[in-house]
Write an enzyme that holds these catalytic residues in place. Sequence first.
Site, PDB file in Angstrom:
ATOM      1  N   SER A  99       5.114  35.021 -23.258  1.00 27.65           N
ATOM      2  CA  SER A  99       5.333  33.614 -22.912  1.00 27.65           C
ATOM      3  C   SER A  99       5.158  33.429 -21.411  1.00 27.65           C
ATOM      4  O   SER A  99       5.556  34.283 -20.620  1.00 27.65           O
ATOM      5  CB  SER A  99       6.707  33.159 -23.391  1.00 27.65           C
ATOM      6  OG  SER A  99       7.727  33.830 -22.690  1.00 27.65           O
ATOM      7  N   LEU A 100       4.537  32.309 -21.062  1.00 26.36           N
ATOM      8  CA  LEU A 100       4.152  32.062 -19.671  1.00 26.36           C
ATOM      9  C   LEU A 100       4.791  30.774 -19.152  1.00 26.36           C
ATOM     10  O   LEU A 100       4.179  30.031 -18.392  1.00 26.36           O
ATOM     11  CB  LEU A 100       2.618  31.956 -19.588  1.00 26.36           C
ATOM     12  CG  LEU A 100       1.805  33.064 -20.291  1.00 26.36           C
ATOM     13  CD1 LEU A 100       0.343  32.669 -20.413  1.00 26.36           C
ATOM     14  CD2 LEU A 100       1.934  34.381 -19.513  1.00 26.36           C
ATOM     15  N   GLU A 142       3.076  27.240 -18.666  1.00 32.72           N
ATOM     16  CA  GLU A 142       1.626  27.452 -18.892  1.00 32.72           C
ATOM     17  C   GLU A 142       1.290  27.645 -20.364  1.00 32.72           C
ATOM     18  O   GLU A 142       0.137  27.493 -20.754  1.00 32.72           O
ATOM     19  CB  GLU A 142       1.168  28.729 -18.173  1.00 32.72           C
ATOM     20  CG  GLU A 142       1.089  28.666 -16.674  1.00 32.72           C
ATOM     21  CD  GLU A 142       0.755  30.055 -16.134  1.00 32.72           C
ATOM     22  OE1 GLU A 142      -0.314  30.607 -16.477  1.00 32.72           O
ATOM     23  OE2 GLU A 142       1.589  30.609 -15.394  1.00 32.72           O
ATOM     24  N   GLY A 143       2.248  28.102 -21.164  1.00 30.41           N
ATOM     25  CA  GLY A 143       1.952  28.370 -22.572  1.00 30.41           C
ATOM     26  C   GLY A 143       2.207  29.813 -22.925  1.00 30.41           C
ATOM     27  O   GLY A 143       3.180  30.399 -22.443  1.00 30.41           O
ATOM     28  N   GLY A 186      12.468  30.196 -24.572  1.00 32.24           N
ATOM     29  CA  GLY A 186      12.045  31.502 -25.097  1.00 32.24           C
ATOM     30  C   GLY A 186      12.698  31.769 -26.451  1.00 32.24           C
ATOM     31  O   GLY A 186      12.073  32.325 -27.360  1.00 32.24           O
ATOM     32  N   ASP A 187      13.930  31.334 -26.598  1.00 32.42           N
ATOM     33  CA  ASP A 187      14.657  31.563 -27.851  1.00 32.42           C
ATOM     34  C   ASP A 187      14.094  30.684 -28.973  1.00 32.42           C
ATOM     35  O   ASP A 187      14.014  31.116 -30.126  1.00 32.42           O
ATOM     36  CB  ASP A 187      16.156  31.318 -27.647  1.00 32.42           C
ATOM     37  CG  ASP A 187      16.706  32.186 -26.520  1.00 32.42           C
ATOM     38  OD1 ASP A 187      16.193  33.307 -26.339  1.00 32.42           O
ATOM     39  OD2 ASP A 187      17.617  31.740 -25.806  1.00 32.42           O
TER      40      ASP A 187
HETATM   41  N1  LIG Z   1       7.929  23.046 -18.991  1.00 36.41           N
HETATM   42  C1  LIG Z   1       7.534  23.390 -20.218  1.00 36.41           C
HETATM   43  N2  LIG Z   1       6.814  22.509 -20.963  1.00 36.41           N
HETATM   44  C2  LIG Z   1       6.395  22.829 -22.196  1.00 36.41           C
HETATM   45  N3  LIG Z   1       6.649  24.015 -22.791  1.00 36.41           N
HETATM   46  C3  LIG Z   1       7.362  24.918 -22.093  1.00 36.41           C
HETATM   47  C4  LIG Z   1       7.864  24.659 -20.769  1.00 36.41           C
HETATM   48  N4  LIG Z   1       8.531  25.747 -20.345  1.00 36.41           N
HETATM   49  C5  LIG Z   1       8.463  26.654 -21.344  1.00 36.41           C
HETATM   50  N5  LIG Z   1       7.759  26.171 -22.394  1.00 36.41           N
HETATM   51  C6  LIG Z   1       7.417  26.857 -23.627  1.00 36.41           C
HETATM   52  O1  LIG Z   1       8.424  27.792 -23.929  1.00 36.41           O
HETATM   53  C7  LIG Z   1       7.860  29.089 -24.038  1.00 36.41           C
HETATM   54  C8  LIG Z   1       8.883  30.102 -23.596  1.00 36.41           C
HETATM   55  O2  LIG Z   1       9.237  29.868 -22.258  1.00 36.41           O
HETATM   56  P1  LIG Z   1       9.437  31.019 -21.191  1.00 36.41           P
HETATM   57  O3  LIG Z   1       8.175  31.758 -20.981  1.00 36.41           O
HETATM   58  O4  LIG Z   1      10.080  30.387 -20.015  1.00 36.41           O
HETATM   59  O5  LIG Z   1      10.448  31.950 -21.991  1.00 36.41           O
HETATM   60  P2  LIG Z   1      11.563  32.952 -21.446  1.00 36.41           P
HETATM   61  O6  LIG Z   1      11.273  33.308 -20.031  1.00 36.41           O
HETATM   62  O7  LIG Z   1      11.688  34.022 -22.450  1.00 36.41           O
HETATM   63  O8  LIG Z   1      12.836  31.999 -21.513  1.00 36.41           O
HETATM   64  P3  LIG Z   1      14.351  32.300 -21.901  1.00 36.41           P
HETATM   65  O9  LIG Z   1      15.080  32.116 -20.607  1.00 36.41           O
HETATM   66  O10 LIG Z   1      14.675  31.241 -22.897  1.00 36.41           O
HETATM   67  O11 LIG Z   1      14.450  33.690 -22.424  1.00 36.41           O
HETATM   68  C9  LIG Z   1       6.598  29.050 -23.191  1.00 36.41           C
HETATM   69  O12 LIG Z   1       5.668  30.020 -23.617  1.00 36.41           O
HETATM   70  C10 LIG Z   1       6.118  27.636 -23.426  1.00 36.41           C
HETATM   71  O13 LIG Z   1       5.313  27.557 -24.593  1.00 36.41           O
HETATM   72 MG   LIG Z   2      13.325  35.272 -22.872  1.00 39.09          MG
END
Ligand SMILES: Nc1ncnc2c1ncn2[C@@H]1O[C@H](COP(=O)(O)OP(=O)(O)OP(=O)(O)O)[C@@H](O)[C@H]1O
Ligand SMILES: [Mg+2]
Length: 320
Positions: A231-232, A235-236, A262-263
């Site tokens: 996950s980015l 960005e997606g 992320g969850d």
């Molecule tokens: N601002 C945003 N707008 C749209 N989608 C988002 C945004 N931020 C995150 N996402 C979606 O959520 C997904 C997971 O986010 P992220 O990569 O931040 O997960 P993480 O770092 O594991 O977060 P967590 O703290 O919940 O464990 C991303 O891949 C994206 O598809």
């Molecule tokens: Mg996470």
Amino acid sequence: MNIQQIRGQKMITTVTLNPALDRLLQTDTLAPGETNRTRLLSAAAAGKGIDVAKVLRDLHCDVAATGFLGGPVADIFVRSFKEEQIDNQFIPIQQATRTNIQLFEKSGRRTELLDNGPTVDRAEYAALLETVQTLAEKSDTVAICGSVPGGIGAEDFRRLIRIARHACKYVIVDTSGKWLQVAVEEKPDLIKPNRREMSDFIGSDRVAGDEEIIAEAHRLVDRGLGHIVVSLGGEGAFIVGKSGTWRGKAPKVPVKSTVGCGDAMVASLSVSLAKQDTPAIMLQKAIALSAAEAMTFETAHVILGDYSRLLNQVQVEKIN
Ligand SMILES: Nc1ncnc2c1ncn2[C@@H]1O[C@H](COP(=O)(O)OP(=O)(O)OP(=O)(O)O)[C@@H](O)[C@H]1O
Ligand SMILES: [Mg+2]
């Protein structure tokens, strides 16, 4: 896709070994070394697997949640599971579940106080393994999420993943650092690191670029891991599996809070594995559901209408 198609009808178990009560406090200006008066903004039963379970309930899935809970804050969790209709299968422990504090000042500055958390004893860990075995036998997917409390070693964590793998069809692990290294050796069906976690996994002291991340993910797939979703944030995300690599952009949404995105992604992937969705569909659904999560203030809750609208907007392309 209609609402029936986006609901997950499967039984899913989530495992949260180290949950936390999240207390959000407010103060005018923090004066270190002085007496500070604070106002409680919220106190929420939190933890990655618990958040996955909450999102799964929004999708009308049958969900059991397990892990460890101890001390007086355990009651707050139990109440929250009742409200959310999550089957509470947590193991009671002697030591107290941690409380994490986020302190907000008027200026917007945020100070975090993170509790070390409890140490789990042998009998408590044995009880957890037994519970996971029983729940996994009834589940399509087991999602093991978050950090690991004291008293649990690499071999213990390995055993947990192995038990889940033998007893049920699909296992997802969403963790970081040393625990991600251990998990990967057990070849789960899916892992979902973010870019930072994947960079740490590679052993890079800077944030790894897309090519480096995809190359590493392919190496893991060649060694027998099912799928890697990286996950980015805004960005997606990518998905890498035996049949290739896909990338999807996150849709532009009015963001209220990205805590728990992320969850939400892990929740979506748990259902997709059970439904045997293709990698492209898995990624499309996971990006749409996590964007829907970003649209709500509440952590780990989505509005299904947002999700179904976003599903049609998310484009996923195969990149190799
Ligand atoms: N601002 C945003 N707008 C749209 N989608 C988002 C945004 N931020 C995150 N996402 C979606 O959520 C997904 C997971 O986010 P992220 O990569 O931040 O997960 P993480 O770092 O594991 O977060 P967590 O703290 O919940 O464990 C991303 O891949 C994206 O598809
Ligand atoms: Mg996470």
